[in-house]
Scaffold this active site. Structure first.
Site, mmCIF file in Angstrom:
data_model
loop_
_atom_site.group_PDB
_atom_site.id
_atom_site.type_symbol
_atom_site.label_atom_id
_atom_site.label_comp_id
_atom_site.label_asym_id
_atom_site.label_seq_id
_atom_site.Cartn_x
_atom_site.Cartn_y
_atom_site.Cartn_z
ATOM 1 N N CYS A 40 82.654 5.495 -168.803
ATOM 2 C CA CYS A 40 81.329 4.892 -168.836
ATOM 3 C C CYS A 40 80.282 5.956 -169.173
ATOM 4 O O CYS A 40 80.447 7.131 -168.843
ATOM 5 C CB CYS A 40 81.027 4.263 -167.481
ATOM 6 S SG CYS A 40 79.425 3.446 -167.353
ATOM 7 N N SER A 42 77.529 6.416 -167.803
ATOM 8 C CA SER A 42 76.900 6.944 -166.590
ATOM 9 C C SER A 42 77.488 8.293 -166.183
ATOM 10 O O SER A 42 76.774 9.163 -165.663
ATOM 11 C CB SER A 42 77.045 5.949 -165.438
ATOM 12 O OG SER A 42 76.388 4.741 -165.729
ATOM 13 N N HIS A 45 75.776 10.881 -168.090
ATOM 14 C CA HIS A 45 74.455 11.152 -167.504
ATOM 15 C C HIS A 45 74.580 12.219 -166.416
ATOM 16 O O HIS A 45 73.766 13.147 -166.333
ATOM 17 C CB HIS A 45 73.874 9.878 -166.880
ATOM 18 C CG HIS A 45 73.200 8.972 -167.852
ATOM 19 N ND1 HIS A 45 71.974 9.249 -168.398
ATOM 20 C CD2 HIS A 45 73.576 7.771 -168.367
ATOM 21 C CE1 HIS A 45 71.611 8.262 -169.204
ATOM 22 N NE2 HIS A 45 72.575 7.362 -169.206
ATOM 23 N N HIS A 61 84.123 6.482 -162.280
ATOM 24 C CA HIS A 61 83.823 5.477 -161.256
ATOM 25 C C HIS A 61 84.392 4.111 -161.647
ATOM 26 O O HIS A 61 84.161 3.131 -160.957
ATOM 27 C CB HIS A 61 82.299 5.366 -161.057
ATOM 28 C CG HIS A 61 81.549 4.924 -162.279
ATOM 29 N ND1 HIS A 61 81.176 5.793 -163.267
ATOM 30 C CD2 HIS A 61 81.135 3.703 -162.659
ATOM 31 C CE1 HIS A 61 80.538 5.125 -164.223
ATOM 32 N NE2 HIS A 61 80.513 3.845 -163.873
ATOM 33 N N CYS A 167 83.126 -1.781 -163.193
ATOM 34 C CA CYS A 167 81.761 -1.392 -163.564
ATOM 35 C C CYS A 167 81.268 -2.170 -164.776
ATOM 36 O O CYS A 167 80.422 -3.039 -164.674
ATOM 37 C CB CYS A 167 81.661 0.106 -163.820
ATOM 38 S SG CYS A 167 80.042 0.632 -164.437
#
Length: 370
Positions: A40, A42, A45, A61, A167
């Site tokens: 992902c 994220s 990030h 995650h 997710c």
């Protein structure tokens, strides 16, 4: 036991795949063999420092696997269960969980701290304790997690698609269904067609949207959006504006969902411009933690009674929605195989993220071989 994991030691550095020492599960914890993990945006990030996480940490995650060991106090999970990790734990007891909003569970306060909910660390490398991102750390061969972070799923679900249920799928689907509240006949605009936006498209269609406009600068992603049911496409929000105006005879879209990989404050106004009077603009994509100046014309925003809505996990309740989405996939109502553009070995994680940033993947998935 010894196993492998992808660790972020310093902000801005690549993932380091190396051997770790993993402790056995303690009370209310389980040891999971990870079969597949989704990559992902994220996590990138966090790697770049756009979002806080205590370092060092094992990334990931989004994942699915099989329980290999249970700690004391576990009553409703067993060795051999197939599970999906929930990047937000769901305790079932806090104010938010009992009100049906377990995506906001109070255990979320521990997500970026690295240590376990019950305290301490179970992973160690280079003589140091190593945390797990979002309390799960799925970029690994095995992980120890608290029972509130895993959801038992149908063992017939392929791991490569089951992992996405932790997710990307619920976040995108729920952004349209739960937060956007798409109704039959609506026009919906989805800005950003990655692993989340692709599922916002599917959620809008399942709600009966008449028009679903997919917006992305990458031609490959627009083709994938059409495969998933988007009725129209545009390369930018500026290009989408006259298209949506024409489709709706000037009314504009009842719902917009923004899932851009890196949201910037300057993007808010053109996004909200795509939404009708009384419409809902759902902001799902992540911004850098230093970006705190959204650009929005407040007078017309108020006079047109528009709503700008934030969301995490698409407002989904993982214990009910993850199995439900799996059932929709098995029934042929939710397309998940098409989301997996390419699979990678754990050692190829940095190449996988390079491909994501280059716009080559809807979702890259790490598949472990045991």
């Amino acid at each position: 036991m010894k196993t492998k994991a992808a660790i972020l030691w310093e902000t801005g550095q690549p993932w380091s795949v190396e051997e770790i020492e993993l402790d056995p599960p303690l009370e209310n914890e389980v040891l999971v063999r990870i079969e597949a993990a989704g990559m992902c945006h994220s996590d990138d990030h966090v790697r770049l420092g756009d979002g806080y996480a205590a370092l060092p940490t094992i990334g990931g995650h989004e994942g699915a696997g099989v329980i290999e060991q249970v700690g004391p106090g576990i009553t409703d999970l067993a060795v051999g269960d197939h599970v999906v990790f929930s990047f937000t734990p769901a305790c079932g007891r806090c104010r938010w969980c009992v009100n049906g909003r377990s995506n906001l569970c109070d255990y979320g306060q521990f997500l970026m701290e690295g240590s376990m909910i019950s305290g301490g660390y179970r992973a160690h490398a280079r003589g140091r304790d190593v945390g797990t991102l979002s309390l799960v750390g799925t970029f690994a061969e095995r992980t120890v997690v608290h029972e509130t972070s895993v959801i038992r799923v149908d063992p017939e679900l392929p791991f490569e698609v089951a992992c996405l249920l932790g997710c990307g799928v619920p976040t995108g689907w729920g952004s349209a269904v739960n937060i956007g509240r798409v109704q039959p006949g609506d026009t919906v605009v989805v800005v950003g067609i990655g692993g989340i936006g692709a599922n916002a498209v599917q959620g809008a269609l399942l709600c009966g949207a008449q028009n679903v406009v997919a917006v992305d600068p990458v031609p490959f992603k627009l083709e994938q959006a059409k495969l998933l049911g988007a009725t129209h496409t545009a390369a930018s929000m500026e290009e989408a504006l006259p298209l949506v105006t024409d489709l709706t005879r000037g009314v504009m879209a009842e719902v917009g969902v923004c899932t851009i990989g890196v949201v910037e404050g300057r993007m808010i106004q053109p996004f909200v411009n795509l939404v009708s009077k009384g419409g809902r603009a759902v902001l799902t994509g992540m911004a850098r933690n230093v970006d705190d100046k959204p650009v929005l014309g407040l007078q017309m925003f108020s006079l047109f009674e528009k709503s700008l809505l934030g969301t995490v996990y698409g407002g989904c309740n993982p214990r009910s929605d993850i199995p439900r989405l799996g059932a929709l996939y098995k029934a042929g109502r939710l397309r998940l195989d098409e989301l997996v553009t390419r699979t990678y070995a754990l050692d190829e994680i940095n190449q996988g993220y390079a491909d994501m940033l280059a716009g080559k993947n809807i979702r890259g998935v790490i598949v472990n071989s045991f």
